[in-house]
Enzyme design. Structure first.
Site, PDB file in Angstrom:
ATOM      1  N   GLU A  39       0.917  -1.169   0.219  1.00 14.23           N
ATOM      2  CA  GLU A  39      -0.262  -0.050  -0.148  1.00 14.23           C
ATOM      3  C   GLU A  39       0.903   1.307  -0.037  1.00 14.23           C
ATOM      4  OE1 GLU A  39      -2.049   3.182   2.201  1.00 14.23           O
ATOM      5  OE2 GLU A  39      -0.167   2.276   2.455  1.00 14.23           O
ATOM      6  N   CYS A  55      -4.370  -3.919   2.070  1.00 16.22           N
ATOM      7  CA  CYS A  55      -3.794  -5.089   2.835  1.00 16.22           C
ATOM      8  C   CYS A  55      -3.863  -6.519   2.150  1.00 16.22           C
ATOM      9  CB  CYS A  55      -4.202  -5.175   4.265  1.00 16.22           C
ATOM     10  SG  CYS A  55      -4.303  -3.564   5.008  1.00 16.22           S
ATOM     11  N   THR A  59      -3.030   1.739  15.780  1.00 15.03           N
ATOM     12  CA  THR A  59      -2.731   0.695  14.654  1.00 15.03           C
ATOM     13  C   THR A  59      -1.907   0.854  13.646  1.00 15.03           C
ATOM     14  OG1 THR A  59      -4.673   1.413  13.334  1.00 15.03           O
ATOM     15  CG2 THR A  59      -5.354   0.424  15.268  1.00 15.03           C
ATOM     16  N   SER A  99     -14.912   0.307   8.806  1.00 16.23           N
ATOM     17  CA  SER A  99     -13.971  -0.524   8.213  1.00 16.23           C
ATOM     18  C   SER A  99     -13.845  -1.839   8.902  1.00 16.23           C
ATOM     19  CB  SER A  99     -12.623   0.109   8.333  1.00 16.23           C
ATOM     20  OG  SER A  99     -12.020   0.030   9.527  1.00 16.23           O
ATOM     21  N   HIS A 154      -5.740 -11.448   8.789  1.00 11.98           N
ATOM     22  CA  HIS A 154      -5.276 -10.307   8.653  1.00 11.98           C
ATOM     23  C   HIS A 154      -5.264  -9.295  10.074  1.00 11.98           C
ATOM     24  CE1 HIS A 154      -4.268  -6.149   7.578  1.00 11.98           C
ATOM     25  NE2 HIS A 154      -5.384  -5.920   7.577  1.00 11.98           N
ATOM     26  N   LYS A 206     -12.235 -10.406  17.209  1.00 12.92           N
ATOM     27  CA  LYS A 206     -13.507 -10.427  16.957  1.00 12.92           C
ATOM     28  C   LYS A 206     -14.089 -11.274  15.692  1.00 12.92           C
ATOM     29  CE  LYS A 206     -13.879  -5.558  18.394  1.00 12.92           C
ATOM     30  NZ  LYS A 206     -14.526  -4.254  17.779  1.00 12.92           N
ATOM     31  N   SER A 237      -8.887  -3.555   2.623  1.00 16.72           N
ATOM     32  CA  SER A 237     -10.016  -2.334   2.582  1.00 16.72           C
ATOM     33  C   SER A 237     -10.046  -2.004   1.071  1.00 16.72           C
ATOM     34  CB  SER A 237      -9.830  -1.037   3.359  1.00 16.72           C
ATOM     35  OG  SER A 237      -9.707  -1.519   4.694  1.00 16.72           O
TER      36      SER A 237
HETATM   37  N1  CAA Z   1      -9.941  -0.915  28.778  1.00 13.43           N
HETATM   38  C1  CAA Z   1     -10.192  -1.857  27.775  1.00 13.43           C
HETATM   39  N2  CAA Z   1     -10.869  -1.711  26.585  1.00 13.43           N
HETATM   40  C2  CAA Z   1     -11.126  -0.364  26.367  1.00 13.43           C
HETATM   41  C3  CAA Z   1     -10.949   0.688  27.219  1.00 13.43           C
HETATM   42  C4  CAA Z   1     -10.144   0.373  28.348  1.00 13.43           C
HETATM   43  N3  CAA Z   1      -9.971   1.331  29.430  1.00 13.43           N
HETATM   44  N4  CAA Z   1     -11.469   2.072  26.671  1.00 13.43           N
HETATM   45  C5  CAA Z   1     -11.907   1.305  25.369  1.00 13.43           C
HETATM   46  N5  CAA Z   1     -11.681  -0.025  25.246  1.00 13.43           N
HETATM   47  C6  CAA Z   1     -12.040  -0.601  24.138  1.00 13.43           C
HETATM   48  C7  CAA Z   1     -13.500  -0.205  23.438  1.00 13.43           C
HETATM   49  O1  CAA Z   1     -14.445  -0.788  24.215  1.00 13.43           O
HETATM   50  C8  CAA Z   1     -13.222  -0.833  22.002  1.00 13.43           C
HETATM   51  O2  CAA Z   1     -13.505  -2.372  22.255  1.00 13.43           O
HETATM   52  P1  CAA Z   1     -14.375  -3.044  20.988  1.00 13.43           P
HETATM   53  O3  CAA Z   1     -14.151  -2.664  19.790  1.00 13.43           O
HETATM   54  O4  CAA Z   1     -14.434  -4.413  21.266  1.00 13.43           O
HETATM   55  O5  CAA Z   1     -15.624  -2.374  21.216  1.00 13.43           O
HETATM   56  C9  CAA Z   1     -11.719  -0.677  21.797  1.00 13.43           C
HETATM   57  O6  CAA Z   1     -11.109  -0.571  22.981  1.00 13.43           O
HETATM   58  C10 CAA Z   1     -11.565   0.436  20.894  1.00 13.43           C
HETATM   59  O7  CAA Z   1     -12.062   1.423  21.444  1.00 13.43           O
HETATM   60  P2  CAA Z   1     -12.773   2.562  20.465  1.00 13.43           P
HETATM   61  O8  CAA Z   1     -13.661   2.029  19.573  1.00 13.43           O
HETATM   62  O9  CAA Z   1     -13.610   3.679  21.146  1.00 13.43           O
HETATM   63  O10 CAA Z   1     -11.391   3.144  19.698  1.00 13.43           O
HETATM   64  P3  CAA Z   1     -11.227   4.313  18.662  1.00 13.43           P
HETATM   65  O11 CAA Z   1     -12.730   4.561  18.160  1.00 13.43           O
HETATM   66  O12 CAA Z   1     -10.324   5.352  19.127  1.00 13.43           O
HETATM   67  O13 CAA Z   1     -10.614   3.462  17.453  1.00 13.43           O
HETATM   68  C11 CAA Z   1     -10.309   1.911  15.602  1.00 13.43           C
HETATM   69  C12 CAA Z   1     -10.414   2.210  17.048  1.00 13.43           C
HETATM   70  C13 CAA Z   1     -11.588   2.356  14.882  1.00 13.43           C
HETATM   71  C14 CAA Z   1      -9.870   0.487  15.244  1.00 13.43           C
HETATM   72  C15 CAA Z   1      -9.226   2.991  15.400  1.00 13.43           C
HETATM   73  O14 CAA Z   1      -8.092   2.605  15.850  1.00 13.43           O
HETATM   74  C16 CAA Z   1      -8.904   2.882  13.655  1.00 13.43           C
HETATM   75  O15 CAA Z   1      -9.659   3.574  12.781  1.00 13.43           O
HETATM   76  N6  CAA Z   1      -8.004   2.172  13.215  1.00 13.43           N
HETATM   77  C17 CAA Z   1      -7.754   1.772  11.576  1.00 13.43           C
HETATM   78  C18 CAA Z   1      -8.595   1.274  10.863  1.00 13.43           C
HETATM   79  C19 CAA Z   1      -8.365  -0.239  11.113  1.00 13.43           C
HETATM   80  O16 CAA Z   1      -7.552  -0.873  11.599  1.00 13.43           O
HETATM   81  N7  CAA Z   1      -9.386  -0.849  10.664  1.00 13.43           N
HETATM   82  C20 CAA Z   1      -9.493  -2.292  10.502  1.00 13.43           C
HETATM   83  C21 CAA Z   1     -10.262  -3.109   9.574  1.00 13.43           C
HETATM   84  S1  CAA Z   1      -9.663  -2.220   7.774  1.00 13.43           S
HETATM   85  C22 CAA Z   1      -8.232  -3.469   7.692  1.00 13.43           C
HETATM   86  O17 CAA Z   1      -8.349  -4.448   8.355  1.00 13.43           O
HETATM   87  C23 CAA Z   1      -7.383  -3.017   6.777  1.00 13.43           C
HETATM   88  C24 CAA Z   1      -6.300  -2.323   7.180  1.00 13.43           C
HETATM   89  O18 CAA Z   1      -5.314  -3.057   7.485  1.00 13.43           O
HETATM   90  C25 CAA Z   1      -6.086  -0.916   7.299  1.00 13.43           C
END
Ligand code: CAA
Length: 389
Positions: free
Chosen positions: A79, A111, A152, A201, A233, A242, A308
């Protein structure tokens, strides 16, 4: 004749940032990153490493002169391309001193492209069993400082030698794919950081896994119980967990426990590196093969690849008797020897990468211990150095 992965080797940088420290600096609870995201450390890629040097550093330790002579196809899935026209595989083949009678191409689909490379190379070797192919998934994952995607990030490269009668993994000829136009993550040419709809995503990832896994079982008449382990992945390791949980109702309780135990081994090294986009599934494979004491020859592995945009593929593979001979057994020790940097040094690395502008540039390289490094840009050409030459 069986075809698949004969050797597999990984490279990342010599630097990492601790996720507890990063969480505190960003005003987040450390457990959000450690448990909620599932990452303990994140590779910090210095300006002297790009996808080309990461790819070459991953491949050279595993290649013998005999391998080099037999390779007639090099595929780099990425990428993080550094040129709109020229394939990074050409730079990599030159740095590795490969045969000039060689196809050298770069593949792109976020990816997923590493898997596209593995499948293309496997089909190539099925037709030309005396040849070998080098497939590398190499990336630097960049979302931006202080963004939700920041925990991430990461980077690295997984190099795989594809051959007949492979030592590590024989790859099935059947697989199930899904490809649809989805705007969950993309990167226009003027950007160095991805644009992402993070929650969307993550949901699409699960939908794709469910679709291709169930599609595969129907298409091949296989029972989910036939797989000893599923690997994924891993953009962040909680994502794979998950997906795994979404499949547990399909198997017996005993099998659920086995899948969970194998999954824990398969995310061990990814927890220490972060995302490396195209190489992530294959780092997870390496992690399973290195860290899991309960694997045996003949075990059936199911591999889920996701990119993605979006494209997904599920395929099966069989573990070979001599797999320990083809894998990067020194990797855990190399990761343990990396240098921890603080958040400010990580941010300097993030901001210090080669600028996308025509001026000549010289990069700091003295602290980078790797064989292949990027030293800068001259006359609008990237300058790569092989320290062994
Ligand atoms: N203790 C334990 N867990 C906690 C916590 C705490 N104190 N506080 C929060 N959490 C948990 C939340 O409950 C949540 O868990 P679940 O997903 O099981 O509900 C987790 O931590 C993450 O919290 P948020 O959802 O609030 O996190 P966020 O909004 O800040 O962002 C994300 C998370 C959306 C993954 C973000 O990091 C992101 O956008 N990442 C990039 C996109 C990505 O990786 N997408 C994956 C699929 S796409 C793909 O696979 C292609 C690729 O490689 C890019």
């Amino acid at each position: 004749m069986q075809v698949g992965i004969d050797k597999i080797h990984f490279a990342t940088s010599h630097l990492y940032v601790d996720m507890t420290e990063l969480a505190r600096q960003r005003g987040q609870a450390p457990d959000k990153f450690l448990i909620g995201i599932g990452q303990s450390q994140m590779a910090v890629i210095p300006p002297s490493q790009d996808l080309v040097t990461l790819a070459a550093n991953a491949a050279y330790p595993m290649l013998t002169a005999e391998d080099a002579a037999a390779i007639d196809l090099v595929v780099v899935g990425t990428e993080s391309g550094i040129d709109h026209s020229k394939a990074s595989a050409i730079y990599v083949a030159r740095l590795l001193g490969l045969n000039r009678r060689c196809r050298t191409i770069e593949m792109k689909e976020a990816c997923y492209a590493g898997t596209a490379g593995v499948q293309l190379a496997s089909d190539h070797v099925r037709v030309h069993p005396d040849k070998k192919a080098l497939v590398i998934g190499a990336d630097v994952a960049r979302y931006g400082l202080n963004t939700p995607g920041e925990p991430t990030q990461g980077g690295g490269a997984v190099a795989m030698l594809i051959s007949a009668n492979p030592r590590v993994l024989a790859i099935d000829t059947e697989s199930t794919v899904l490809s649809q136009d989805v705007m969950d993550f993309w990167r226009p040419p003027y950007r160095t950081e991805a644009l992402v709809d993070g929650k969307y995503s993550s949901n699409i990832y699960i939908d794709y896994f469910q679709d291709v896994f169930k599609g595969y079982l129907e298409q091949t008449g296989t029972s989910a119980n036939a797989f000893d382990a599923l690997i994924f992945h891993l953009p962040y390791t909680k994502m794979g967990l998950k997906a795994l949980r979404s499949a547990l109702p399909m198997v017996s309780e005993t099998q659920q426990q086995r899948w969970i135990a194998h999954f824990e081994a398969s995310r061990k090294l990814n927890r220490l590196v972060g995302n490396l986009y195209t190489g992530s599934l294959y780092l997870s494979l390496l992690s399973l093969l290195i860290a899991d004491p309960n694997l045996k020859a003949g075990d059936r592995l199911g591999l889920f690849s996701y990119g993605s945009g979006a494209e997904g593929e599920f395929y099966g593979a069989t573990l070979q008797a001599d797999y320990q001979q083809g894998i990067d057994l020194g990797l855990p020790q190399r990761l343990a020897r990396r240098q921890r940097v603080d958040v400010s040094a990580y941010e300097d690395c993030f901001n210090g990468q080669l600028a996308w502008q025509p001026a000549n540039q010289t990069l700091p390289t003295h602290n980078d211990p790797h064989r292949f490094i990027l030293t800068g840009q001259k006359d609008q050409q990237r300058q790569y150095l092989d320290r062994c030459n």
